[in-house]
Write an enzyme that holds these catalytic residues in place. Structure first.
Site, PDB file in Angstrom:
ATOM      1  N   ASP A 225      -1.739   5.605  -5.974  1.00 39.11           N
ATOM      2  CA  ASP A 225      -0.802   6.373  -6.253  1.00 39.11           C
ATOM      3  C   ASP A 225      -1.005   7.599  -5.030  1.00 39.11           C
ATOM      4  O   ASP A 225      -2.179   8.044  -4.978  1.00 39.11           O
ATOM      5  CB  ASP A 225      -0.818   6.843  -7.703  1.00 39.11           C
ATOM      6  CG  ASP A 225       0.416   7.723  -7.692  1.00 39.11           C
ATOM      7  OD1 ASP A 225       1.692   7.405  -7.723  1.00 39.11           O
ATOM      8  OD2 ASP A 225       0.103   9.031  -8.157  1.00 39.11           O
ATOM      9  N   GLU A 296       0.325   3.491  -1.408  1.00 31.79           N
ATOM     10  CA  GLU A 296       1.595   4.154  -1.629  1.00 31.79           C
ATOM     11  C   GLU A 296       1.512   5.505  -0.867  1.00 31.79           C
ATOM     12  O   GLU A 296       0.796   6.440  -1.022  1.00 31.79           O
ATOM     13  CB  GLU A 296       1.896   4.497  -2.945  1.00 31.79           C
ATOM     14  CG  GLU A 296       3.315   5.017  -3.505  1.00 31.79           C
ATOM     15  CD  GLU A 296       3.664   6.354  -4.145  1.00 31.79           C
ATOM     16  OE1 GLU A 296       4.570   6.600  -4.820  1.00 31.79           O
ATOM     17  OE2 GLU A 296       2.388   7.014  -4.538  1.00 31.79           O
TER      18      GLU A 296
END
Length: 575
Positions: A225, A296
């Site tokens: 993330d 990401e």
């Protein structure tokens, strides 16, 4: 069709495509958003046991792996992306034993499992942050986070002018143990998500241990993330622009600001260390045993993105540039060429993705006029998309995507053609972006609504009780999995067929060449898998129907063909 020779995409030479047959170079990976996938205990929130119960469905769909969004212990200020304990499962999702059972069952079915890892920040309820609050300024406990003295004579102003991605200041002032106003801590997201200081070696060591904890339990990789954050520029200089994520900028170039909080050079050394940890779990070098990292990273160029997948760093990075490309043939061709070329430049595969838990689903997004800036959620009083057109284009876009070389990501429920819930009452919204901007940003709840399994059941089969943590729209009933199972032409059966043919023809590790002689509004290409039969793909984005080439058989079409011709917003595969 014309007999003019095809042109080979600059990044698709056979040598580049076939040099490494590692599973992740061509895998189709299905994102499971655990809160919304399947609820086994009737509390209205999905859980790990629910996922395990539906794994045969995913194996039957034809995907290679699943990626599960966070299920760690969390106060759920940001739906689990605020982690209080990286080695524990939150009771709402189950237990570590449930996680182990899920891993074992997935592997029995031939599915790999990728878990989410959130390294930029923890929860404010993490033991480290609680210790930091109880410790004085300058302590080792505070050194794990980004604490700073405030500006001004009394330290009553934030240390700099950074804004949170979710709205408001990126700084919150703490009350010291003696009750006096104290230092400020950085949180690029919600105030309950304090940023870690990745210049601290203790933070680096801790995450190496977290990686090993889950690798020892058998996970096959990690989706990382906010991978382009972690390290902040020395001195934390002011930044006048808005900090954005997930394509939240005001123009086409602003996938994310390259400000002092994003994409600092030192972040790459962190991932080189992680890569070494993962490779220590595959001492034989067997590509089938690779454990992987996927970034990401919302960045303004593919060149910046592909720096994360150099040979000694991550294995994959999400191709958000493809996701954000307008539904225009020229734009799509350009992004496919650029994606393949930049990935090949670092010896990596590209990934393809159209939907995830942070963006409006593509069945809804593509119902907006081409070129419309992707909204951060759609509310009832916003302009509404054309649902029929959106699903038609979404099916065509998926058929195009799954024909392309590389790895592809699917988002749970897209195989049912699910739209966003664009009429959620504001009172039920839970995205912190909605709360922190006082509704200025609608947020991501619309794409996170629990998915329907059985049309006539409570909560459409998502839960044993008639409960779901976000309300489901009425349109989800006709789209439920049981209504589409075995129905020719349904979106579910289209996905199954596309995935089966993609695997049979080995398109994921194939090469791509564009076929000339077509109108500019038509994407005409041929993909050839390693040892497979060539597949010709026609995606018609123009108004006029396109004739099928002679001598080829239709393998699958995203929509009904008209007298041997491909109508607008339909993609067809032929061989």
């Amino acid at each position: 069709m014309t007999a003019v020779p095809p042109t080979t995409s600059p990044a698709s030479s056979p040598a580049a495509a076939r040099a490494d047959a590692a599973w992740w170079r061509h895998a189709v990976i299905y994102q499971v958003y655990p809160r919304s996938f399947a609820d086994s205990d009737g509390d209205g929130v999905g859980d790990l046991a629910g996922i395990t119960s539906r794994l045969p469905y995913l194996a039957g769909l034809g995907v290679d792996a699943i990626w599960i969004s966070p299920f760690y212990l969390s106060p759920m200020a940001d739906a689990g992306y605020d982690v209080a304990d990286y080695r524990a499962v939150d009771p709402v999702f189950g237990t570590l034993a449930d996680a182990d059972e899920l891993l074992a069952r997935a592997h029995e079915l031939g599915l790999r499992v990728i878990v989410d890892l959130v390294p930029n920040h923890t929860s404010d309820e993490h033991a480290w942050f609680r210790e930091a609050l109880a410790s004085p300024a300058g302590s080792a406990a505070r050194g794990r986070y980004v604490f700073r003295d405030g500006a001004g004579p009394d330290g009553d102003r934030p240390p700099n002018n950074w804004r949170s991605v979710f709205g408001g200041s990126a700084w919150t002032r703490v009350t010291e143990p003696d009750g006096s106003p104290g230092q400020w801590y950085l949180h690029l997201f919600d105030s309950k998500q304090p940023d870690l200081d990745w210049r601290n070696p203790e933070v680096v060591r801790e995450f190496h241990d977290i990686l090993r904890f889950w690798l020892d339990r058998g996970v096959d990789g990690f989706r990382v993330d906010v991978a382009h954050s972690l390290v902040k520029a020395e001195g934390l200089p002011d930044w006048e622009e808005k900090a954005v994520m997930a394509g939240g900028g005001d123009d086409e170039s602003a996938h994310a600001n390259l400000g002092p909080m994003w994409d600092q050079e030192e972040v790459h050394e962190i991932y080189r260390g992680w890569r070494q940890v993962l490779e220590s779990y595959n001492e034989t070098g067997d590509p089938a045993a690779d454990r992987i990292l996927c970034a990401e990273a919302w960045l303004p160029s593919l060149e910046r993105t592909m720096r994360y997948v150099r040979p000694d760093e991550m294995h994959q990075a999400f191709n958000f540039h493809f996701l954000d490309t307008a539904w225009r043939a020229e734009d799509l061709r350009d992004v496919v060429d650029e994606s393949l070329a930049t990935a090949a430049g670092v010896g990596a595969p590209t990934t393809w993705v159209l939907s995830n838990h942070d963006v409006v689903r593509h069945a809804t997004r593509l119902g907006l006029p081409p070129g419309t800036r992707r909204p951060n959620g759609i509310a009832a009083d916003d302009p509404q998309p054309n649902a029929v057109l959106g699903l038609r284009r979404a099916r065509a876009a998926t058929a195009l995507m799954l024909a392309l070389p590389g790895s592809a990501y699917l988002y749970n429920g897209e195989e049912l053609g699910l739209p966003d819930h664009t009429a959620l009452p504001h009172a039920v919204r839970q995205d912190p972006a909605f709360r922190r901007t006082a509704g200025e940003e609608t947020g991501r709840d619309g794409c996170r609504v629990p998915i329907p399994w059985v049309a006539g059941a409570p909560a459409y089969g998502f839960s044993a009780q008639d409960r779901s943590w976000l309300p489901q729209p009425l349109v989800y009933g006709p789209l439920a999995a049981d209504r589409q199972e075995g129905v020719p032409g349904s979106t579910l059966e289209l996905y199954r067929t596309l995935l089966r043919l993609r695997r049979e023809h080995r398109l994921g590790d194939g090469t791509l060449e564009w076929l000339p002689g077509h109108d500019p509004s038509v994407l005409a290409l041929r993909t050839t898998g390693d040892g497979g039969r060539p597949v010709t793909v026609l995606a018609n984005l123009g108004h006029d129907p396109v004739s099928l080439p002679d001598g080829l058989e239709v393998l699958v079409a995203s929509g009904r063909l008209e007298g041997g011709r491909v109508p607008q917003d339909v993609t067809v595969w032929l061989a």
